[in-house]
Motif scaffolding. Structure first.
Motif, short mmCIF file in Angstrom:
data_model
loop_
_atom_site.label_atom_id
_atom_site.label_comp_id
_atom_site.label_asym_id
_atom_site.label_seq_id
_atom_site.Cartn_x
_atom_site.Cartn_y
_atom_site.Cartn_z
N ALA A 18 10.82 53.40 -12.57
CA ALA A 18 12.10 52.89 -12.07
C ALA A 18 13.13 52.84 -13.19
N CYS A 19 12.71 52.46 -14.37
CA CYS A 19 13.63 52.42 -15.51
C CYS A 19 14.11 53.81 -15.90
N VAL A 20 13.23 54.80 -15.81
CA VAL A 20 13.62 56.17 -16.13
C VAL A 20 14.69 56.64 -15.14
N ARG A 25 20.84 57.30 -14.35
CA ARG A 25 22.08 57.00 -13.64
C ARG A 25 23.01 56.11 -14.46
N GLY A 26 22.67 55.87 -15.73
CA GLY A 26 23.55 55.12 -16.62
C GLY A 26 23.34 53.62 -16.59
N GLY A 27 22.11 53.19 -16.61
CA GLY A 27 21.80 51.77 -16.60
C GLY A 27 22.14 51.10 -17.92
N VAL A 33 16.16 51.79 -23.17
CA VAL A 33 15.07 51.59 -24.13
C VAL A 33 13.72 51.62 -23.42
N ALA A 34 13.62 50.93 -22.29
CA ALA A 34 12.37 50.94 -21.52
C ALA A 34 12.03 52.34 -21.03
N ALA A 35 13.05 53.12 -20.64
CA ALA A 35 12.81 54.49 -20.20
C ALA A 35 12.31 55.35 -21.35
#
Length: 64
Positions: A18-20, A25-27, A33-35
């Protein structure tokens, strides 16, 4: 106990995926960092899997 550990690993994997997607999409910065951590861990696991298969996979068809 094993079920709880597997559920935790599954939750981390789903959260990382989900983080990736969110980072693409510009989180926020923590998501990027998590991605990056998730993608790096996946790459390391893939490389370790290839290394193990290479040492045990003996082909006789000319190395293909």
């Amino acid at each position: 106990m094993v079920v709880l550990i597997l559920a935790g690993v599954l939750a981390l994997a789903v959260g990382g995926c989900a983080c990736v997607v969110w980072a693409e999409r510009g989180g926020p910065r923590w998501v990027r960092v998590a991605a990056a951590v998730t993608l790096t861990a996946g790459e390391l696991l893939r490389r370790s899997g290839k290394r193990g298969h290479r040492s045990t996979n003996h082909t006789t068809d000319g190395g293909e």
